[in-house]
Design a protein around this motif. Structure first.
Motif, PDB file in Angstrom:
ATOM      1  N   PHE A  23       2.917 -26.691  58.835  1.00  0.00           N
ATOM      2  CA  PHE A  23       3.401 -27.995  58.078  1.00  0.00           C
ATOM      3  C   PHE A  23       3.109 -27.647  56.893  1.00  0.00           C
ATOM      4  O   PHE A  23       1.648 -27.288  56.226  1.00  0.00           O
ATOM      5  N   HIS A  46      -0.649 -26.069  70.143  1.00  0.00           N
ATOM      6  CA  HIS A  46      -0.865 -27.015  71.117  1.00  0.00           C
ATOM      7  C   HIS A  46      -0.669 -26.244  72.596  1.00  0.00           C
ATOM      8  O   HIS A  46       0.007 -25.477  72.539  1.00  0.00           O
ATOM      9  N   HIS A 106      10.430 -36.968  67.038  1.00  0.00           N
ATOM     10  CA  HIS A 106      10.391 -35.901  68.109  1.00  0.00           C
ATOM     11  C   HIS A 106       9.323 -36.250  69.040  1.00  0.00           C
ATOM     12  O   HIS A 106       8.344 -37.014  68.648  1.00  0.00           O
ATOM     13  N   ARG A 148      -1.018 -26.216  63.463  1.00  0.00           N
ATOM     14  CA  ARG A 148      -1.285 -27.026  64.633  1.00  0.00           C
ATOM     15  C   ARG A 148      -0.913 -26.212  65.688  1.00  0.00           C
ATOM     16  O   ARG A 148       0.292 -25.987  65.991  1.00  0.00           O
ATOM     17  N   ASP A 159       6.870 -35.836  61.481  1.00  0.00           N
ATOM     18  CA  ASP A 159       5.709 -35.284  60.809  1.00  0.00           C
ATOM     19  C   ASP A 159       5.777 -35.796  59.387  1.00  0.00           C
ATOM     20  O   ASP A 159       6.753 -35.990  58.762  1.00  0.00           O
ATOM     21  N   HIS A 185       6.867 -39.005  67.338  1.00  0.00           N
ATOM     22  CA  HIS A 185       6.631 -39.197  65.981  1.00  0.00           C
ATOM     23  C   HIS A 185       7.380 -38.459  65.106  1.00  0.00           C
ATOM     24  O   HIS A 185       8.150 -37.640  65.414  1.00  0.00           O
ATOM     25  N   TYR A 209      -0.310 -27.355  76.187  1.00  0.00           N
ATOM     26  CA  TYR A 209       0.214 -28.481  77.404  1.00  0.00           C
ATOM     27  C   TYR A 209      -0.024 -27.883  78.848  1.00  0.00           C
ATOM     28  O   TYR A 209       0.832 -26.927  79.231  1.00  0.00           O
ATOM     29  N   VAL A 268       7.044 -34.541  72.986  1.00  0.00           N
ATOM     30  CA  VAL A 268       7.034 -33.487  73.993  1.00  0.00           C
ATOM     31  C   VAL A 268       6.580 -34.439  75.205  1.00  0.00           C
ATOM     32  O   VAL A 268       5.826 -34.967  75.363  1.00  0.00           O
ATOM     33  N   ARG A 327       2.686 -24.782  78.669  1.00  0.00           N
ATOM     34  CA  ARG A 327       3.628 -24.623  77.350  1.00  0.00           C
ATOM     35  C   ARG A 327       2.691 -24.530  76.090  1.00  0.00           C
ATOM     36  O   ARG A 327       1.637 -25.268  75.775  1.00  0.00           O
ATOM     37  N   LEU A 387       3.109 -35.221  74.066  1.00  0.00           N
ATOM     38  CA  LEU A 387       3.029 -35.364  72.556  1.00  0.00           C
ATOM     39  C   LEU A 387       3.855 -36.869  72.296  1.00  0.00           C
ATOM     40  O   LEU A 387       5.080 -36.595  72.378  1.00  0.00           O
ATOM     41  N   LEU A 428       9.946 -30.062  74.599  1.00  0.00           N
ATOM     42  CA  LEU A 428      10.363 -30.789  73.327  1.00  0.00           C
ATOM     43  C   LEU A 428      11.685 -31.149  73.205  1.00  0.00           C
ATOM     44  O   LEU A 428      12.689 -31.021  73.686  1.00  0.00           O
TER      45      LEU A 428
END
Ligand SMILES: O=C(O)CCC(=O)C(=O)O
Ligand SMILES: [Fe+2]
Length: 247
Positions: free
Chosen positions: A195, A105, A178, A103, A124, A122, A107, A180, A189, A119, A139
């Motif tokens: 994962f 990202h 965690h 993934r 993982d 959540h 930002y 963001v 960012r 974000l 983060l």
């Protein structure tokens, strides 16, 4: 026209090998994240064409990074096995690293960062996630009731325990919550996450070696098909898999 609208909607909500998105499940989201993302699934059974949808400019770099991150993940899994008092190869035996998701990202600058999230909080779902970030802050990990900044470090990587490892370790490892923050800096960012998940339609649950009369199993066994079904409903909630298989 209705056909075209439906086709475009399904493009946006598709679950393909490579997907461009803002929220994992836009139709279920109460609010949208202040970011742009691309995710790619690299399954043991997928051929080289699974890389084709990754933006061409970063495809080679990501593939090279995936190789090094996978070697790192091997070492991390050995250490995690030892941390549980098991043989170093025990977690690897379970094909814990076979199925991979990348993934990435982006930002962008958010003019009103207090009103948005980059974000949402959540955990993982994976066994472990290895992530990297550029120099822009944002983060945070939850420690007790506090949100702790995970500051960018040159060449630094972050290893997150995911829900599935919490289940397999019978809560000896806990998945980390965690989030963001929306980006208040003029620089974008950027982050990449790798994962790792088991690759086979096999049974997973607390490892028998970790279950004793004083530490009974906290989760029921589940197979990858069940795990994927839960993931597809909500991929970025808090402790989604942990709560789904709790006894
Ligand atoms: O952008 C980050 O640093 C974190 C990304 C993340 O947590 C995720 O994709 O699950
Ligand atoms: Fe995450």
């Amino acid at each position: 026209m209705n056909g075209t609208i439906a086709a475009f909607k399904s493009c946006r909500e598709q679950n393909d090998t490579v997907t461009y998105y803002i929220n994992e499940m836009p139709s279920m989201a109460k609010s949208m994240n202040w970011k742009d993302s691309v995710k790619a699934f690299i399954e043991p059974w997928s051929g080289p064409e699974c890389y084709d949808g990754i933006p061409s400019g970063c495809r080679k770099g990501l593939m090279e990074l995936l190789d090094s991150v996978t070697s790192l993940a091997d070492i991390v899994m050995e250490l995690l096995s030892e941390g549980l008092g098991l043989e170093p190869g025990r977690l690897k035996e379970l094909t814990c690293l076979e199925s991979k998701k990348i993934r990435c990202h982006y930002y962008p600058y958010c003019p009103q960062p207090d009103l948005a999230m980059g974000l949402k909080p959540h955990t993982d779902n994976s066994i472990i996630a290895i992530t990297m970030q550029n120099h822009v802050n944002g983060l945070q990990a939850k420690h007790g009731q506090e949100w702790v900044e995970i500051k960018p470090k040159d060449e630094g990587v972050i290893v997150n325990v995911g829900d599935l490892l919490q289940i397999i370790s019978n809560d000896q490892y806990k998945s980390v919550i965690h989030r963001v923050k929306a980006n208040s800096s003029r620089d974008p960012r950027i982050s990449f996450g790798f994962f790792f998940n088991p690759g086979e339609e096999d049974y997973y649950g607390p490892l028998p070696e970790l279950v004793t009369p004083t530490k009974p199993a906290l989760y029921r066994n589940c197979n990858m098909a069940e795990i994927r079904k839960v993931e597809n409903v909500d991929d970025t909630g808090i402790k989604v898999l942990v709560n789904s298989f709790k006894l």
